[in-house]
Design a protein around this motif. Sequence first.
Motif, PDB file in Angstrom:
ATOM      1  N   MET A   1      13.966   7.584  -1.412  1.00  0.00           N
ATOM      2  CA  MET A   1      13.162   7.614  -0.390  1.00  0.00           C
ATOM      3  C   MET A   1      12.859   6.796   0.458  1.00  0.00           C
ATOM      4  SD  MET A   1      10.940  11.233  -1.873  1.00  0.00           S
ATOM      5  CE  MET A   1       9.518  10.191  -2.041  1.00  0.00           C
ATOM      6  N   ARG A   2      12.264   5.699  -0.408  1.00  0.00           N
ATOM      7  CA  ARG A   2      11.817   4.240   0.469  1.00  0.00           C
ATOM      8  C   ARG A   2      12.902   3.797   1.191  1.00  0.00           C
ATOM      9  NH1 ARG A   2       6.811   3.270  -0.306  1.00  0.00           N
ATOM     10  NH2 ARG A   2       5.859   3.546  -2.318  1.00  0.00           N
ATOM     11  N   GLU A   3      14.221   3.813   0.682  1.00  0.00           N
ATOM     12  CA  GLU A   3      15.375   3.482   1.379  1.00  0.00           C
ATOM     13  C   GLU A   3      15.555   4.058   3.046  1.00  0.00           C
ATOM     14  OE1 GLU A   3      18.426   3.403  -1.217  1.00  0.00           O
ATOM     15  OE2 GLU A   3      17.931   1.783  -2.472  1.00  0.00           O
ATOM     16  N   THR A   4      15.082   5.278   2.973  1.00  0.00           N
ATOM     17  CA  THR A   4      15.249   5.840   4.340  1.00  0.00           C
ATOM     18  C   THR A   4      14.152   5.423   5.633  1.00  0.00           C
ATOM     19  OG1 THR A   4      13.705   7.698   3.835  1.00  0.00           O
ATOM     20  CG2 THR A   4      16.210   7.908   3.155  1.00  0.00           C
ATOM     21  N   VAL A   5      13.224   4.818   5.114  1.00  0.00           N
ATOM     22  CA  VAL A   5      12.456   4.242   5.700  1.00  0.00           C
ATOM     23  C   VAL A   5      12.758   2.877   6.305  1.00  0.00           C
ATOM     24  CG1 VAL A   5       9.695   3.572   6.130  1.00  0.00           C
ATOM     25  CG2 VAL A   5      10.371   5.349   4.631  1.00  0.00           C
ATOM     26  N   PRO A   6      12.397   2.793   7.919  1.00  0.00           N
ATOM     27  CA  PRO A   6      12.969   1.527   8.449  1.00  0.00           C
ATOM     28  C   PRO A   6      11.761   0.345   8.092  1.00  0.00           C
ATOM     29  CG  PRO A   6      12.636   3.456  10.057  1.00  0.00           C
ATOM     30  CD  PRO A   6      12.181   3.893   8.725  1.00  0.00           C
ATOM     31  N   GLN A   7      12.470  -0.977   7.805  1.00  0.00           N
ATOM     32  CA  GLN A   7      11.733  -1.891   7.232  1.00  0.00           C
ATOM     33  C   GLN A   7      11.230  -2.700   8.283  1.00  0.00           C
ATOM     34  OE1 GLN A   7      10.971  -2.183   3.968  1.00  0.00           O
ATOM     35  NE2 GLN A   7      11.718  -0.394   3.542  1.00  0.00           N
TER      36      GLN A   7
END
Length: 116
Positions: A50-56
């Motif tokens: 799920m965290r990988e889907t959030v733009p950094q």
Amino acid sequence: MIDPIAARARMSVTAAPVAAPVIDAATDQKLRDTAKQLEGLFVQQLFKAMRETVPQQEGIVSASAGEDMFTGLLDQHLAAETPSQWEGGLAESVYRQMRGRIAAASSPSPSSTTIR
């Protein structure tokens, strides 16, 4: 000509009652602990995905190595706590499956079936 469906319907299969598997308390506790660890690992991987889907790179300050470490540890902590809030979650299902497999592997002979 013999109707295979009707012939199958006339056959009745009765299985001998299967006794509850006998597993000692230490093995039972190890199974429960292993199932909970697997559930925690599953939730941790779920949070990571799920965290990988959030733009950094959005925001004023870019992410640092410390922030990555913190979010990893936070995910680990949340993964350990989240399953305790679930009723009859994944761990219970895994526990039942593993217990059945151990009982099947330790039984001397398969259950007898009679076909009449």
